[in-house]
Design an enzyme around this catalytic site. Structure first.
Site, PDB file in Angstrom:
ATOM      1  N   GLY A  26       1.978  -2.583   3.802  1.00  0.00           N
ATOM      2  CA  GLY A  26       2.490  -2.013   5.028  1.00  0.00           C
ATOM      3  C   GLY A  26       2.354  -2.969   6.193  1.00  0.00           C
ATOM      4  CD  GLU A  78       9.097   0.335   4.802  1.00  0.00           C
ATOM      5  OE1 GLU A  78       8.953   1.405   4.170  1.00  0.00           O
ATOM      6  OE2 GLU A  78       8.664   0.155   5.952  1.00  0.00           O
ATOM      7  N   GLY A 100       7.806   4.080   5.302  1.00  0.00           N
ATOM      8  CA  GLY A 100       7.837   4.109   3.843  1.00  0.00           C
ATOM      9  C   GLY A 100       6.512   4.483   3.217  1.00  0.00           C
TER      10      GLY A 100
END
Length: 408
Positions: free
Chosen positions: A201, A224, A316
């Site tokens: 992240g 992501e 996400g």
């Protein structure tokens, strides 16, 4: 596709409906120059941008619409936050939030195609939705935008007009992690095996995991987004050279942008593919590493709200947490400091007072240690979080609250 000047933009938008919805590239790829021209041409509109940065059109007749709030919208008095997992934002464009105008930031044309470069994300879905209803697609073509492959490549026929703008892309250097982040990164990295697939992240804590992985081998990337830390893993020989690095958007420095330019190992995919929990679950040993603002004794995390106001969004996190837990050998970590230095409060609380962003990770990790969560009774979960994740000076108070909540 035809080349035009910024002053030609009003004519291109003459046929759009009143108060149209404009979807634009977000993150580090927001096409500020072309978007400003669009803003001047439209008397009123809704502007939908993910993680918008400062400099976007901002006046009384512009509604800021997003499912992930960035610094460019965070203090907006006209913010329309639309809660959604990132994997489902393309579905919003197809059903609830159809775009009339799409403004993207691309590389120059090459062999009949342009590339969305560092920001693919939800843009292919937005373009398709706009095309389906006769909308307009405009591109800011920038010689500094890297050419990336995968879903980033668009046939020039999908773009109505382009404006060439030579503008530097924003950089995000990250910087050195602080002591707490470094310790958290060490805790997590010890649990990442050789051959794992990584999702990291955004933030200092996930970034701090990467230095501990340089001695791993055959690591894969399905995420992501990624940043410069991946360059260090590649230089150390930690990545599987036979596997593509899959992402949907990029944050980083010029070093990263140069590295991904025409790099066949990098595959930029649309969000509904990178963030599909079913596709994530197919990656063996998937390791998801995300952060949060708060966690509670039930294993719930708030990563999106601060003082009753939306700060960011689901992003996400939920997509990857669920996908990783279904992966063979997968793990989903929530990593955060146990104490918020500015607010001077514990980030581990008895019960969230904000809506939960996600829940039930494999483990919660702070500088104090690792608290296993998944597979334990709710009482044992609470004990783990108090004893191994919470700051020592609030542990007794948390135990008292846990008794009150019926956990202990």
């Amino acid at each position: 596709m035809r080349e035009v000047r910024l002053e030609d933009v009003p004519a291109l938008l003459a046929g759009v409906p009143a108060a149209p919805r404009v979807v634009a590239s977000g993150n580090s790829a927001t096409p500020l120059e072309l978007l400003a021209a669009v803003g001047e041409a439209l008397p009123a509109f809704r502007l939908n941008v993910l993680n918008a940065r400062p400099g976007i059109p901002d006046r009384e007749d512009v509604v800021h619409e997003t499912s992930f709030v960035g610094t460019g919208m965070r203090r907006s008095e006209r913010l329309a936050y639309v809660p959604s997992r990132l994997s489902l934002v393309p579905t919003l464009f197809a059903r609830a939030l159809p775009p009339d105008v799409v403004v993207v930031h691309t590389s120059p044309p090459r062999d009949g195609r342009v590339s969305l470069g560092i920001e693919v994300n939800v843009l292919p879905a937005a373009i398709e939705a706009a095309r389906a209803r006769g909308g307009v697609v405009l591109a800011q073509v920038n010689p500094r935008m890297p050419y990336t492959f995968g879903d980033a490549e668009l046939p020039v026929e999908l773009v109505d007009a382009v404006v060439e703008v030579d503008a530097a892309l924003p950089e995000h250097g990250g910087g050195e992690p602080d002591d707490a982040s470094r310790v958290i990164g060490e805790h997590v990295s010890r649990l990442v095996p050789d051959g794992a697939a990584l999702q990291l992240g955004i933030g200092a804590v996930p970034d701090a995991v990467l230095p501990g992985l340089v001695r791993r081998r055959n690591l894969r990337v399905w995420t992501e987004m990624f940043s410069d830390g991946v360059l260090h893993l590649d230089a150390a020989g930690a990545l599987d050279a036979e596997e593509p690095l899959v992402a949907s958007f990029l944050f980083g420095t010029q070093d990263l942008y140069r590295w991904v330019d025409r790099n066949p190992r990098v595959r930029m995919l649309r969000t509904e593919r990178t963030n599909d929990p079913g596709l994530i679950a197919r990656r063996p040993s998937m390791v998801s590493i995300n952060s949060a603002l708060q966690v509670d004794l039930f294993g719930q995390a708030n990563a999106s709200r601060l003082r009753a106001r939306i700060y960011s969004g689901f992003g996400g996190q939920t997509d990857f947490l669920v996908g990783a837990l279904h992966s063979p050998g997968g793990q989903a970590f929530l990593a955060l400091r146990s104490w918020h230095p500015r607010a001077d409060v514990s980030t581990v609380v008895p019960l969230l007072d904000e809506p939960a962003t996600s829940f039930q990770p494999s483990a919660i990790v702070t500088e104090n240690g690792l608290a296993r969560v998944w597979g334990l009774s709710q009482g044992d979960q609470a004990r783990e979080i108090i004893d191994n994740a919470a700051h020592p000076k609030v542990r007794e108070e948390l135990r008292e609250e846990a008794h009150f909540l019926g956990l202990l």
